[in-house]
Design a protein around this motif. Sequence first.
Motif, PDB file in Angstrom:
ATOM      1  N   ALA A  89       0.813  -1.213   0.000  1.00  0.00           N
ATOM      2  CA  ALA A  89       0.000   0.000   0.000  1.00  0.00           C
ATOM      3  C   ALA A  89       0.844   1.260   0.000  1.00  0.00           C
ATOM      4  CB  ALA A  89      -0.917   0.010   1.221  1.00  0.00           C
ATOM      5  N   ALA A  90       2.129   1.116   0.289  1.00  0.00           N
ATOM      6  CA  ALA A  90       2.973   2.308   0.381  1.00  0.00           C
ATOM      7  C   ALA A  90       3.046   3.042  -0.943  1.00  0.00           C
ATOM      8  CB  ALA A  90       4.380   1.910   0.827  1.00  0.00           C
ATOM      9  N   LEU A  91       3.198   2.267  -2.042  1.00  0.00           N
ATOM     10  CA  LEU A  91       3.272   2.927  -3.337  1.00  0.00           C
ATOM     11  C   LEU A  91       1.972   3.619  -3.680  1.00  0.00           C
ATOM     12  CD1 LEU A  91       5.252   0.273  -5.419  1.00  0.00           C
ATOM     13  CD2 LEU A  91       6.059   2.431  -4.460  1.00  0.00           C
ATOM     14  N   ALA A  92       0.851   3.011  -3.305  1.00  0.00           N
ATOM     15  CA  ALA A  92      -0.438   3.645  -3.572  1.00  0.00           C
ATOM     16  C   ALA A  92      -0.568   4.946  -2.808  1.00  0.00           C
ATOM     17  CB  ALA A  92      -1.574   2.695  -3.180  1.00  0.00           C
ATOM     18  N   ALA A  93      -0.063   4.946  -1.572  1.00  0.00           N
ATOM     19  CA  ALA A  93      -0.127   6.175  -0.777  1.00  0.00           C
ATOM     20  C   ALA A  93       0.682   7.282  -1.419  1.00  0.00           C
ATOM     21  CB  ALA A  93       0.395   5.910   0.642  1.00  0.00           C
ATOM     22  N   LEU A  94       1.841   6.924  -1.955  1.00  0.00           N
ATOM     23  CA  LEU A  94       2.669   7.940  -2.577  1.00  0.00           C
ATOM     24  C   LEU A  94       2.077   8.410  -3.894  1.00  0.00           C
ATOM     25  CD1 LEU A  94       6.173   6.414  -1.849  1.00  0.00           C
ATOM     26  CD2 LEU A  94       5.089   8.366  -0.743  1.00  0.00           C
ATOM     27  N   TYR A 134      10.024  16.886   3.545  1.00  0.00           N
ATOM     28  CA  TYR A 134       8.676  16.579   4.034  1.00  0.00           C
ATOM     29  C   TYR A 134       8.139  15.403   3.231  1.00  0.00           C
ATOM     30  CZ  TYR A 134       3.643  17.248   4.911  1.00  0.00           C
ATOM     31  OH  TYR A 134       2.323  17.064   5.243  1.00  0.00           O
ATOM     32  N   ASP A 135       7.317  14.571   3.852  1.00  0.00           N
ATOM     33  CA  ASP A 135       6.845  13.374   3.146  1.00  0.00           C
ATOM     34  C   ASP A 135       5.717  13.655   2.164  1.00  0.00           C
ATOM     35  OD1 ASP A 135       4.502  13.597   4.638  1.00  0.00           O
ATOM     36  OD2 ASP A 135       4.622  11.602   5.520  1.00  0.00           O
ATOM     37  N   GLY A 136       5.334  14.923   2.013  1.00  0.00           N
ATOM     38  CA  GLY A 136       4.306  15.265   1.041  1.00  0.00           C
ATOM     39  C   GLY A 136       2.905  14.814   1.421  1.00  0.00           C
ATOM     40  N   GLY A 137       2.700  14.462   2.687  1.00  0.00           N
ATOM     41  CA  GLY A 137       1.387  14.006   3.136  1.00  0.00           C
ATOM     42  C   GLY A 137       1.171  12.512   2.954  1.00  0.00           C
ATOM     43  N   ALA A 138       2.244  11.759   2.710  1.00  0.00           N
ATOM     44  CA  ALA A 138       2.104  10.325   2.453  1.00  0.00           C
ATOM     45  C   ALA A 138       1.505   9.568   3.633  1.00  0.00           C
ATOM     46  CB  ALA A 138       3.458   9.728   2.082  1.00  0.00           C
ATOM     47  N   VAL A 139       1.943   9.883   4.850  1.00  0.00           N
ATOM     48  CA  VAL A 139       1.400   9.188   6.023  1.00  0.00           C
ATOM     49  C   VAL A 139      -0.042   9.627   6.278  1.00  0.00           C
ATOM     50  CG1 VAL A 139       1.617   8.909   8.526  1.00  0.00           C
ATOM     51  CG2 VAL A 139       3.639   8.740   7.063  1.00  0.00           C
ATOM     52  N   PHE A 140      -0.305  10.922   6.177  1.00  0.00           N
ATOM     53  CA  PHE A 140      -1.676  11.412   6.354  1.00  0.00           C
ATOM     54  C   PHE A 140      -2.624  10.748   5.365  1.00  0.00           C
ATOM     55  CE2 PHE A 140      -5.125  14.371   5.315  1.00  0.00           C
ATOM     56  CZ  PHE A 140      -5.618  14.684   6.567  1.00  0.00           C
ATOM     57  N   GLY A 141      -2.167  10.519   4.161  1.00  0.00           N
ATOM     58  CA  GLY A 141      -3.030   9.977   3.116  1.00  0.00           C
ATOM     59  C   GLY A 141      -3.207   8.477   3.142  1.00  0.00           C
ATOM     60  N   TYR A 142      -2.457   7.769   3.969  1.00  0.00           N
ATOM     61  CA  TYR A 142      -2.570   6.318   3.979  1.00  0.00           C
ATOM     62  C   TYR A 142      -3.896   5.871   4.599  1.00  0.00           C
ATOM     63  CZ  TYR A 142      -1.806   1.419   4.541  1.00  0.00           C
ATOM     64  OH  TYR A 142      -1.964   0.059   4.470  1.00  0.00           O
ATOM     65  N   ILE A 165       6.678   3.512   4.011  1.00  0.00           N
ATOM     66  CA  ILE A 165       6.121   4.745   3.455  1.00  0.00           C
ATOM     67  C   ILE A 165       7.068   5.923   3.672  1.00  0.00           C
ATOM     68  CG2 ILE A 165       4.274   6.454   3.703  1.00  0.00           C
ATOM     69  CD1 ILE A 165       2.390   4.137   4.344  1.00  0.00           C
ATOM     70  N   THR A 166       7.569   6.062   4.883  1.00  0.00           N
ATOM     71  CA  THR A 166       8.405   7.228   5.182  1.00  0.00           C
ATOM     72  C   THR A 166       9.755   7.146   4.476  1.00  0.00           C
ATOM     73  OG1 THR A 166       9.215   6.215   7.251  1.00  0.00           O
ATOM     74  CG2 THR A 166       7.279   7.649   7.401  1.00  0.00           C
ATOM     75  N   TYR A 167      10.316   5.950   4.378  1.00  0.00           N
ATOM     76  CA  TYR A 167      11.603   5.825   3.694  1.00  0.00           C
ATOM     77  C   TYR A 167      11.451   6.131   2.208  1.00  0.00           C
ATOM     78  CZ  TYR A 167      16.338   4.136   2.883  1.00  0.00           C
ATOM     79  OH  TYR A 167      17.673   4.057   2.552  1.00  0.00           O
ATOM     80  N   ALA A 168      10.360   5.662   1.618  1.00  0.00           N
ATOM     81  CA  ALA A 168      10.115   5.917   0.196  1.00  0.00           C
ATOM     82  C   ALA A 168       9.911   7.405  -0.082  1.00  0.00           C
ATOM     83  CB  ALA A 168       8.897   5.129  -0.278  1.00  0.00           C
ATOM     84  N   ALA A 169       9.411   8.134   0.918  1.00  0.00           N
ATOM     85  CA  ALA A 169       9.170   9.575   0.747  1.00  0.00           C
ATOM     86  C   ALA A 169      10.348  10.404   1.221  1.00  0.00           C
ATOM     87  CB  ALA A 169       7.918   9.973   1.524  1.00  0.00           C
ATOM     88  N   GLY A 170      11.468   9.752   1.462  1.00  0.00           N
ATOM     89  CA  GLY A 170      12.618  10.425   2.043  1.00  0.00           C
ATOM     90  C   GLY A 170      13.674  10.862   1.044  1.00  0.00           C
TER      91      GLY A 170
END
Length: 288
Positions: free
Chosen positions: A16-21, A246-254, A280-285
């Motif tokens: 689901a991490a890729l979908a969140a991003l 910033y993670d661009g809202g990736a965690v908020f959007g999951y 999720i956070t590493y991918a947005a890092g």
Amino acid sequence: MKMEGAAMSSTWRGSAALAALTATALLAAQLGTATPAAAAPGPPPGSIASMGDSISRGFNACGWYVDCPSRSFSTGTDSAVNSQYLRIKAVNPAINGRNLNDAKSGAKVADMPGQAATVVSQGAAYVTILIGANDACTSSEASMTSVAAFRSSLDSALGTLKAGLPDAKVQLISIPDIKRLWQVGSASSSARSVWSLFGVCQSMLANPSSTAAADSARRDRVRQRVADFNGQLASACTAYGANCKYDGGAVFGYQFTLSQVSTWDYFHPNASGQAVLASITYAAGFGW
């Protein structure tokens, strides 16, 4: 109590991490924030420190109402979680043993300047910051932290980091969507009972079965406060400069499910929740 000062998460799955991003651009438009730019390649850090609250401490991830830093998404050592620390270690073995968890269960943004001073004294090369759920998830709507106060404490903490560790990389992580917890848990009698018994996040979770207009409006206002905090995280990171991401809202959007939340308190992530948060956070890092 600890759970009121913690960030809410889930047993998030890596798929689901890729979908969140992928959904980040739409989410950013809703929050008025920029999507994360492609991370420039650079050498992986030789040390990592985490700042924040109980989610960074791994609270409830391995025992009854105790911190479990070994299962922290940021600095943990549990291979099943595959934390940011372990992911960095895979590409830079020199980081081995240099994982510092300075977060504290129950912390709010006002505690970040103090945590930042600790991180500076440790000389960390990379810092993750996940904070703010406590500031919205309080005993009542009226007791939430104001947006202005949130930004003031955040700027103070970031100023300490920038002055003391000018070359360190800093990741600011968006606050999870606490209204999602109400959405997935309000139909569960077990979740409702725990929320009531322990007074969990009453700004959002009071009267969880109510469909009254006043309760619906309150939940929306609390969610908006989280979105406003996330907007401040994005803005502060931009002001910090190239060493902040910033993670661009990736965690908020999951979009987590109730099965991804600890059944001990129906609030904190369990071990697999920490694992997907790490993903999720590493991918947005920074792209190490």
